[in-house]
Design an enzyme around this catalytic site. Structure first.
Site, PDB file in Angstrom:
ATOM      1  N   ARG A 147      -3.616  -9.931   4.831  1.00 45.99           N
ATOM      2  CA  ARG A 147      -4.178  -9.768   3.612  1.00 45.99           C
ATOM      3  C   ARG A 147      -2.639  -9.147   2.667  1.00 45.99           C
ATOM      4  O   ARG A 147      -2.401  -8.255   3.140  1.00 45.99           O
ATOM      5  CB  ARG A 147      -5.421  -8.840   2.968  1.00 45.99           C
ATOM      6  CG  ARG A 147      -6.182  -9.322   1.820  1.00 45.99           C
ATOM      7  CD  ARG A 147      -7.144  -8.446   1.641  1.00 45.99           C
ATOM      8  NE  ARG A 147      -8.185  -8.560   0.400  1.00 45.99           N
ATOM      9  CZ  ARG A 147      -7.844  -7.344  -0.543  1.00 45.99           C
ATOM     10  NH1 ARG A 147      -6.365  -6.381  -0.649  1.00 45.99           N
ATOM     11  NH2 ARG A 147      -8.007  -6.886  -1.343  1.00 45.99           N
TER      12      ARG A 147
ATOM     13  N   LYS B 287       0.662  -1.033  -0.076  1.00 46.41           N
ATOM     14  CA  LYS B 287      -0.034   0.138  -0.196  1.00 46.41           C
ATOM     15  C   LYS B 287       0.507   1.474  -0.042  1.00 46.41           C
ATOM     16  O   LYS B 287       1.953   1.504   0.406  1.00 46.41           O
ATOM     17  CB  LYS B 287      -1.124  -0.070   1.035  1.00 46.41           C
ATOM     18  CG  LYS B 287      -1.976  -1.238   0.942  1.00 46.41           C
ATOM     19  CD  LYS B 287      -3.027  -0.948   1.704  1.00 46.41           C
ATOM     20  CE  LYS B 287      -4.829  -2.075   1.071  1.00 46.41           C
ATOM     21  NZ  LYS B 287      -5.896  -1.515   2.128  1.00 46.41           N
TER      22      LYS B 287
END
Length: 302
Positions: free
Chosen positions: A272, A238
């Protein structure tokens, strides 16, 4: 095997709550001493990291098998990204994810990343064990879709609906506000018939949060875990990692692994990720160092 120390055992009980052991997608998980690795498979042409590399059904199915072979416990299938982009109808979303669910359910726990109740109903019927709602029950009918089933429901913090821009988010205390939001949405789910042992929470790393806000939530993740349900950390590749390390989208694996291990020590029990093999190694090593799992073998100085 006993926990590494009494203090950590008490922390684990406080963080995970009373329902450490769960049957999810026909498989047993003990979140008091186990972390599930969730692989990401996106059937989208505009996903932020894989850029459509698994949009074609054949490529998505290949990725599912690869993830299972690399040790993924769960496989999270998405048909619509969270980020702003073209409208995708519910029918198109179902067409994208349903054939992948059908193939993946025999290999791992299947999760579907969706904010639509009608999609949730279709994939649960097809064998999905988890509904990953990045909208945080923005549509309360999502709770109705999960209630009365054996599926788990992930409730994620975000400020805006999926596909909606939200520039320059502001918080007075981001961690406290995320925790408060999750408590409110958990209460909503329970009021509509979802059982406590079906619920998972996710603070929504980077979702309507800038890098400093996401870093603070991560640093204080134990306060989110103390809400009392298994916690999912979706940190893979991210922007908060890229901005912290000045790392391009394709060069964030080491930062991702550091974030995964840190989140586990602060209470995360599902992670995840895109890079399954490296993450599985990092997670299993972390479990061993915490005293939750024995080594595969012992020869050194024996």
């Amino acid at each position: 095997m006993a926990s590494a120390c009494p203090e950590h055992s008490l922390l684990t009980s406080r963080i995970v709550g009373d329902a450490e052991k769960r049957i999810i997608g026909g498989r047993e998980f003990d979140f008091a001493r186990q972390v599930a690795v969730m692989a990401i498979v996106n059937r989208t042409p505009d996903s932020f990291h894989d850029r459509g590399s698994t949009f074609a059904l054949e490529k998505a199915l290949e990725r599912v098998k690869q993830a299972a072979d690399e040790g993924a416990d769960w496989i999270d299938i998405g048909g619509v990204p969270f980020a702003p982009g073209p409208e995708v109808s519910a029918a198109e979303e179902i067409d994208r994810v349903l054939p992948v669910v059908t193939e993946a359910r025999h290999l791992a726990v299947v999760s579907v990343d969706t904010f639509r109740p009608e999609v949730a109903r279709a994939v649960i019927e097809a064998g999905a064990g988890v509904i990953n709602d990045t909208s945080g029950l923005r549509d309360p009918a999502m709770a109705d879709a999960v209630a009365g089933t054996d599926a788990q429901l992930v409730i994620t913090h975000s400020l805006a609906p999926p596909r909606t821009p939200w520039p320059s988010p502001r918080y007075t205390d981001v961690t406290a506000q995320v925790a408060g939001f999750l408590r409110e949405r958990v209460a909503l789910a329970l009021s509509r018939g979802v059982r406590p042992d079906q619920l998972i929470i996710d603070p929504g790393h980077d979702l309507n949060k800038n890098t400093l806000q996401t870093l603070e939530v991560t640093r204080r993740l134990d306060e989110i875990a103390a809400v009392g349900y298994p916690l999912l950390a979706a940190v893979s590749n991210k922007d908060f990692i890229g901005e912290t390390l000045d790392a391009a989208q394709t060069d964030r694996l080491s930062g991702t692994l550091a974030a995964v291990v840190f989140c586990i020590t602060r209470g995360a029990r599902i992670v995840r990720v895109h890079d399954v093999a490296a993450t599985v190694d990092a997670v299993r090593m972390t479990e061993a160092m915490l005293g939750w799992r024995p080594p595969v073998y012992t020869r050194h100085n024996v």
